[in-house]
Enzyme design. Structure first.
Site, PDB file in Angstrom:
ATOM      1  CE  LYS A   1      -1.875   2.775   3.077  1.00  0.00           C
ATOM      2  NZ  LYS A   1      -1.989   4.036   2.311  1.00  0.00           N
TER       3      LYS A   1
ATOM      4  CD  GLU B   1      -5.014   9.061   2.275  1.00  0.00           C
ATOM      5  OE1 GLU B   1      -5.658   8.042   2.530  1.00  0.00           O
ATOM      6  OE2 GLU B   1      -5.147  10.133   2.900  1.00  0.00           O
TER       7      GLU B   1
ATOM      8  N   GLY C   1       6.865   5.252   8.225  1.00  0.00           N
ATOM      9  CA  GLY C   1       5.985   6.408   8.395  1.00  0.00           C
ATOM     10  C   GLY C   1       6.161   7.015   9.769  1.00  0.00           C
ATOM     11  N   GLY C   2       5.142   7.689  10.235  1.00  0.00           N
ATOM     12  CA  GLY C   2       5.210   8.400  11.506  1.00  0.00           C
ATOM     13  C   GLY C   2       5.175   7.457  12.708  1.00  0.00           C
TER      14      GLY C   2
ATOM     15  CB  THR D   1       1.209   5.782  11.610  1.00  0.00           C
ATOM     16  OG1 THR D   1       0.863   7.148  11.416  1.00  0.00           O
ATOM     17  CG2 THR D   1       0.330   4.913  10.748  1.00  0.00           C
ATOM     18  N   GLY D   2       3.013   4.091  13.579  1.00  0.00           N
ATOM     19  CA  GLY D   2       3.731   2.857  13.905  1.00  0.00           C
ATOM     20  C   GLY D   2       3.158   2.190  15.151  1.00  0.00           C
TER      21      GLY D   2
ATOM     22  CD  GLU E   1      12.769   4.473   8.319  1.00  0.00           C
ATOM     23  OE1 GLU E   1      12.852   5.287   9.271  1.00  0.00           O
ATOM     24  OE2 GLU E   1      12.626   4.815   7.144  1.00  0.00           O
TER      25      GLU E   1
ATOM     26  CB  CYS F   1      12.593   9.190   8.436  1.00  0.00           C
ATOM     27  SG  CYS F   1      13.507   8.167   7.270  1.00  0.00           S
TER      28      CYS F   1
ATOM     29  CD  GLU G   1       9.685  12.681  11.781  1.00  0.00           C
ATOM     30  OE1 GLU G   1       8.644  12.084  12.090  1.00  0.00           O
ATOM     31  OE2 GLU G   1      10.580  12.173  11.095  1.00  0.00           O
TER      32      GLU G   1
HETATM   33  P1  NDP Z   1       1.713   8.311   8.264  1.00  0.00           P
HETATM   34  O1  NDP Z   1       2.544   7.583   9.220  1.00  0.00           O
HETATM   35  O2  NDP Z   1       0.333   8.657   8.668  1.00  0.00           O
HETATM   36  O3  NDP Z   1       1.602   7.537   6.854  1.00  0.00           O
HETATM   37  C1  NDP Z   1       2.484   6.546   6.397  1.00  0.00           C
HETATM   38  C2  NDP Z   1       1.689   5.417   5.761  1.00  0.00           C
HETATM   39  O4  NDP Z   1       0.904   4.769   6.763  1.00  0.00           O
HETATM   40  C3  NDP Z   1       0.705   5.880   4.707  1.00  0.00           C
HETATM   41  O5  NDP Z   1       0.613   4.912   3.685  1.00  0.00           O
HETATM   42  C4  NDP Z   1      -0.581   5.969   5.488  1.00  0.00           C
HETATM   43  O6  NDP Z   1      -1.737   5.896   4.704  1.00  0.00           O
HETATM   44  C5  NDP Z   1      -0.453   4.751   6.374  1.00  0.00           C
HETATM   45  N1  NDP Z   1      -1.309   4.778   7.555  1.00  0.00           N
HETATM   46  C6  NDP Z   1      -1.845   5.857   8.189  1.00  0.00           C
HETATM   47  N2  NDP Z   1      -2.591   5.455   9.246  1.00  0.00           N
HETATM   48  C7  NDP Z   1      -2.532   4.115   9.282  1.00  0.00           C
HETATM   49  C8  NDP Z   1      -3.091   3.123  10.136  1.00  0.00           C
HETATM   50  N3  NDP Z   1      -3.845   3.441  11.176  1.00  0.00           N
HETATM   51  N4  NDP Z   1      -2.822   1.831   9.880  1.00  0.00           N
HETATM   52  C9  NDP Z   1      -2.041   1.487   8.844  1.00  0.00           C
HETATM   53  N5  NDP Z   1      -1.493   2.375   7.993  1.00  0.00           N
HETATM   54  C10 NDP Z   1      -1.719   3.675   8.210  1.00  0.00           C
HETATM   55  O7  NDP Z   1       2.452   9.565   7.823  1.00  0.00           O
HETATM   56  P2  NDP Z   1       1.804  10.905   7.294  1.00  0.00           P
HETATM   57  O8  NDP Z   1       1.907  10.835   5.855  1.00  0.00           O
HETATM   58  O9  NDP Z   1       0.477  11.223   7.811  1.00  0.00           O
HETATM   59  O10 NDP Z   1       2.788  11.886   7.994  1.00  0.00           O
HETATM   60  C11 NDP Z   1       2.655  12.139   9.380  1.00  0.00           C
HETATM   61  C12 NDP Z   1       3.989  12.338   9.993  1.00  0.00           C
HETATM   62  O11 NDP Z   1       4.716  11.113   9.986  1.00  0.00           O
HETATM   63  C13 NDP Z   1       4.881  13.282   9.239  1.00  0.00           C
HETATM   64  O12 NDP Z   1       4.611  14.598   9.508  1.00  0.00           O
HETATM   65  C14 NDP Z   1       6.212  12.841   9.708  1.00  0.00           C
HETATM   66  O13 NDP Z   1       6.476  13.406  10.955  1.00  0.00           O
HETATM   67  C15 NDP Z   1       6.052  11.369   9.832  1.00  0.00           C
HETATM   68  N6  NDP Z   1       6.540  10.621   8.677  1.00  0.00           N
HETATM   69  C16 NDP Z   1       7.695   9.949   8.799  1.00  0.00           C
HETATM   70  C17 NDP Z   1       8.183   9.264   7.724  1.00  0.00           C
HETATM   71  C18 NDP Z   1       9.433   8.517   7.799  1.00  0.00           C
HETATM   72  O14 NDP Z   1       9.984   8.166   6.764  1.00  0.00           O
HETATM   73  N7  NDP Z   1       9.916   8.203   8.970  1.00  0.00           N
HETATM   74  C19 NDP Z   1       7.527   9.270   6.441  1.00  0.00           C
HETATM   75  C20 NDP Z   1       6.283   9.976   6.428  1.00  0.00           C
HETATM   76  C21 NDP Z   1       5.834  10.612   7.524  1.00  0.00           C
HETATM   77  P3  NDP Z   1      -2.336   7.171   3.973  1.00  0.00           P
HETATM   78  O15 NDP Z   1      -1.441   8.308   4.198  1.00  0.00           O
HETATM   79  O16 NDP Z   1      -2.389   6.724   2.578  1.00  0.00           O
HETATM   80  O17 NDP Z   1      -3.691   7.362   4.565  1.00  0.00           O
END
Ligand code: NDP
Length: 492
Positions: free
Chosen positions: A176, A179, A229-230, A233-234, A251, A285, A386
């Site tokens: 996935k 979005e 991701g964030g 969310t992790g 990560e 990140c 962050e």
């Molecule tokens: P998210 O952590 O929300 O998104 C990363 C991925 O996780 C996307 O595909 C997202 O889906 C998906 N996701 C979101 N919620 C869930 C859930 N409950 N269960 C499973 N998957 C989920 O990052 P954001 O894009 O919202 O960014 C938020 C913050 O995260 C940033 O401001 C930054 O601080 C951090 N971040 C860190 C990253 C890194 O590389 N370490 C990368 C990106 C963000 P979708 O977005 O499609 O709804």
């Protein structure tokens, strides 16, 4: 349904969402719609998981020879290479990053597929000398169905970091993308199809994290979830994964220290400080978002840093000469601008930047000036959280001990760097840094060969290198009796 709808790829077929829903995809450089994508949901995710499970077991993918998996991955890399300019443009169009950064990502993606294609056929496992007549060996086997979720900051490269090791190790995947940045992933799956991966081995589900992502994280038939991701969310993913105790690798975020000592090469340290903080508009990140400067160097260093920051050419990623592109979305831009306001309210000094750029070439896009905050206290939110944008916070230190303490004063532990011309000091400081990715007199280089991941709340597990491959394997010991006869343990 639109003719050019970006579709999902499930069980070897291109498909729209079961609900029929779609999402408009936006170009961050202009705010204009550039594509319409299928908006998958729980039902589509469930169907993809069933396809991946069936491909793994009934389809026999788990028994596919390593040489065949390698061949398919090499083919994918070749196909991607033949279209690399197109991929770079698509990545810039959807994510906003300058073309030169997108070109780098595409080359790195190709190299990642080749690295894991090569690794698939290399020796894995171990053998042990145990007491005669026993033989003990350890083999590595695929885990099964892997759910993979990535963010929007490196849509293509993060896809490679997930897909290549998982497939090399013999797993099937449900992938996935974020979005808002699905375009390069859809094209990449077209390449995986053309390369010849059997139906169900690679599945792409588009849609939101709260539905598709959450379904994958909680699904009983998903054996492993890999997420970038964030950190918040992790945490949700980790909780959802408890149902079937699936394997997880995470990560997550960082608030990474970049430490500059007074004896550093001055111009090199200044330029790397910019690159650390503003590459990909700071949406990295591992960004060097906390700059720690030795007090005696501070005035000279900051003067030069501000001068060079203000000269950074912000613009559309496809325009010649652009050094920093827009942020990925209006919502994210507003979040980052919100942090600028928080910093001011907290009493930090905004030395430059921090405003939205509008009009002319910026019209409709999500641009901001790179920003530098000084007079930052360790307790401030801009120092602790962050921001994930082009906002650099600067602190000063008096000596090595204080630099290390400040660097480690964070919940994160992803990356960090030190700039000094004293080799022994560099080693001392790096060894004390509680972070998984570190650099001396450089910032940001990443290698497919070397593990990527963090300490503390920056994640669990490692991607890339042999470490990343092993994260996609189960470990099995096989003990063989070479002299088969009754044990003689029981008397009758
Ligand atoms: P998210 O952590 O929300 O998104 C990363 C991925 O996780 C996307 O595909 C997202 O889906 C998906 N996701 C979101 N919620 C869930 C859930 N409950 N269960 C499973 N998957 C989920 O990052 P954001 O894009 O919202 O960014 C938020 C913050 O995260 C940033 O401001 C930054 O601080 C951090 N971040 C860190 C990253 C890194 O590389 N370490 C990368 C990106 C963000 P979708 O977005 O499609 O709804």
């Amino acid at each position: 349904m639109a003719e050019n709808l970006l579709k999902m790829f499930i069980h070897g077929e291109w498909t729209e969402a079961a609900s029929g829903e779609t999402r408009n995809i936006v170009n961050p450089a202009s705010g204009q719609f550039i594509a319409v994508a299928a908006e998958g949901g729980e039902e589509d995710a469930n169907r993809a998981v069933a396809a991946a499970k069936s491909a793994f077991y009934q389809g026999g993918w788990w028994g596919t020879p390593a040489a065949e998996r390698a061949r398919l991955l090499f083919k994918a890399a070749d196909l991607l290479e033949s279209r690399k300019e197109e991929f770079a443009r698509l990545e810039t169009l959807n994510n906003g990053k300058p073309l030169r950064e997108a070109e780098f990502d595409v080359n790195d993606t190709i190299a990642c597929f080749r690295y894991y294609a090569g690794l698939a056929t290399k020796p894995h496992g171990q053998s042990y000398e145990v007491s005669d007549p026993m033989q003990a060996v350890v083999v590595r086997e695929p885990i099964g169905v892997c759910g993979q979720i990535i963010p929007w900051n490196y849509p293509l490269l993060m896809a490679a970091w997930k897909l290549a090791p998982a497939l090399a190790a013999g797993n099937t995947v449900v992938f996935k993308p974020a979005e808002i940045t699905p375009i390069s992933a859809v094209e990449l799956f077209g390449i995986l199809e053309e390369a010849g991966f059997p139906p169900g081995v690679v599945n792409l589900v588009l849609g939101a994290g709260a539905s598709v992502g959450q379904t994958l994280a909680a699904h009983d038939d998903v054996d492993k979830i890999a997420f970038t991701g964030g950190t918040d969310t992790g945490r949700k993913i980790m909780q959802a994964a408890t149902g079937n105790l699936k394997k997880i690798s995470l990560e997550l975020g960082g608030k990474n220290p970049n430490i500059v000592f007074a004896d550093a090469d001055f111009e090199a340290a200044v330029e790397y400080a910019l690159f650390a903080a503003y590459a990909n508009s700071g949406q990295v990140c591992a960004a060097g978002s906390r700059l720690l400067v030795e007090e005696s160097l501070y005035d000279r260093f900051i003067a030069r840093l501000v001068e060079r920051t203000m000269a950074i050419k912000v613009g559309p990623g496809l325009a010649d000469g652009t050094e920093m592109g827009p942020l990925v979305s209006e919502a994210h831009l507003n979040k980052v601008l919100g942090y600028v306001e928080i910093g001011k309210a907290e009493g930090a000094t905004l030395l430059c930047g921090g405003s939205r750029l509008t009009g002319g070439e910026y019209e409709g896009g999500f641009y901001m000036e790179p920003a530098i905050f000084t007079d930052c206290e360790p307790s401030m939110r801009i120092v602790r959280e962050e921001i994930f944008g082009p906002v650099l916070v600067v602190q000063t230190f008096k000596n090595e001990e204080e630099a290390i303490a400040m660097a480690n004063d964070t919940i994160y532990g992803l990356a960090g760097a030190v700039f000094t011309s004293n080799g022994a000091k560099a080693q001392r400081v790096i060894r004390k840094l509680r972070a998984g990715i570190t650099w001396i007199n450089t910032y940001h280089p990443t290698y497919n060969e070397a593990p990527w991941g963090g300490y503390k709340q920056s994640g669990i597990g490692r991607e890339l290198g042999t470490f990343g491959f092993e994260e996609y394997t189960e470990v099995k010991q096989i003990n063989t009796n070479l002299a088969v006869e009754p044990l003689g343990w029981y008397s009758s």
